[in-house]
Write an enzyme that holds these catalytic residues in place. Structure first.
Site, mmCIF file in Angstrom:
data_model
loop_
_atom_site.group_PDB
_atom_site.id
_atom_site.type_symbol
_atom_site.label_atom_id
_atom_site.label_comp_id
_atom_site.label_asym_id
_atom_site.label_seq_id
_atom_site.Cartn_x
_atom_site.Cartn_y
_atom_site.Cartn_z
ATOM 1 N N HIS A 1 -7.746 -5.492 -0.379
ATOM 2 C CA HIS A 1 -6.562 -4.737 0.033
ATOM 3 C C HIS A 1 -5.852 -5.567 1.088
ATOM 4 O O HIS A 1 -6.018 -5.348 2.300
ATOM 5 C CB HIS A 1 -6.984 -3.357 0.571
ATOM 6 C CG HIS A 1 -5.848 -2.400 0.666
ATOM 7 N ND1 HIS A 1 -5.233 -1.858 -0.427
ATOM 8 C CD2 HIS A 1 -5.210 -1.876 1.741
ATOM 9 C CE1 HIS A 1 -4.275 -1.044 -0.045
ATOM 10 N NE2 HIS A 1 -4.242 -1.040 1.270
ATOM 11 N N SER B 1 0.832 -1.188 0.000
ATOM 12 C CA SER B 1 0.000 0.000 0.000
ATOM 13 C C SER B 1 0.879 1.254 0.000
ATOM 14 O O SER B 1 1.697 1.446 -0.891
ATOM 15 C CB SER B 1 -0.978 -0.057 1.175
ATOM 16 O OG SER B 1 -2.002 0.887 1.039
ATOM 17 N N ASP C 1 -9.936 -4.827 -4.570
ATOM 18 C CA ASP C 1 -9.436 -3.861 -3.593
ATOM 19 C C ASP C 1 -10.384 -2.674 -3.500
ATOM 20 O O ASP C 1 -10.544 -1.921 -4.458
ATOM 21 C CB ASP C 1 -8.029 -3.396 -4.000
ATOM 22 C CG ASP C 1 -7.311 -2.632 -2.900
ATOM 23 O OD1 ASP C 1 -7.973 -1.949 -2.097
ATOM 24 O OD2 ASP C 1 -6.072 -2.722 -2.861
#
Length: 190
Positions: free
Chosen positions: A164, A76, A132
């Site tokens: 995610h 991320s 995601d």
């Protein structure tokens, strides 16, 4: 994951105020106005973090590990930070990985890459879940496409049915990619 020929460091992002959480403090590498590629980057927090991470990398170099045997990466925001570090500060690195990550549309990474030759650009592995809900796989794909146009050797993999999160499938892809980029030194001499 097993990397007997490697030393793995996993730093944690510092605690700082994070605008998308209403200014609440959170473990984040840098601040941003919102989780979107459409906003300007907060270069003050990105650059200060890049300096701190460069110190960490340089300590490894001082201990005898050459930059061309170091890979940086993250998940991320950590992946975005790794791209900033590699493409703006340490282009001699062996490689970069960014999992469920993206760069802003007008990222300073893109600007920095316009002045580099392909010999100065580390390869990139990106993986992104197709489900995601926090960081759209479109944002990751757009980032990969722009980086390719700027000369980065990008491998981009969509991970089916992943949100995610880190999945075993992408971690195995990452392990294979790292072993390809950094084979044991004994294999290099044969």
């Amino acid at each position: 994951m097993s990397f007997p020929q490697l030393k793995v460091l996993i730093p944690t992002a510092p605690i700082r105020p994070y605008t998308p959480l209403g200014g609440q403090r959170s473990h984040v590498w840098f601040d941003r106005l919102q989780i979107s590629p459409d906003v300007p980057e907060d270069l003050t927090t990105i650059d200060s973090m890049a300096q701190e991470l460069s110190v960490l990398v340089n300590k490894e170099v001082e201990q005898g590990i050459p930059l061309n045997r170091i890979i940086v990466g993250g998940f991320s925001m950590g992946g975005a930070m790794a791209m900033h570090l590699a493409y703006r500060s340490l282009p001699q690195l062996c490689g970069v990985f960014a999992l469920s990550s993206f760069l802003n549309h007008n990222s300073s990474v893109y600007e920095a890459l316009q002045t580099k030759t392909t010999q100065e650009i580390p390869p990139l592995l990106m993986c992104h879940g197709d489900q995601d809900g926090l960081v759209s796989d479109e944002w990751g794909s757009q980032t990969a496409n722009i980086l390719r146009k700027l000369g980065v050797d990008v491998q981009f993999h969509i991970i089916k049915d992943a949100e995610h999160e880190l999945t075993k499938r992408e971690l195995l892809q990452l392990m294979d990619w790292i072993n390809e980029k950094l084979p044991p030194l004994s294999e290099l001499s044969t």
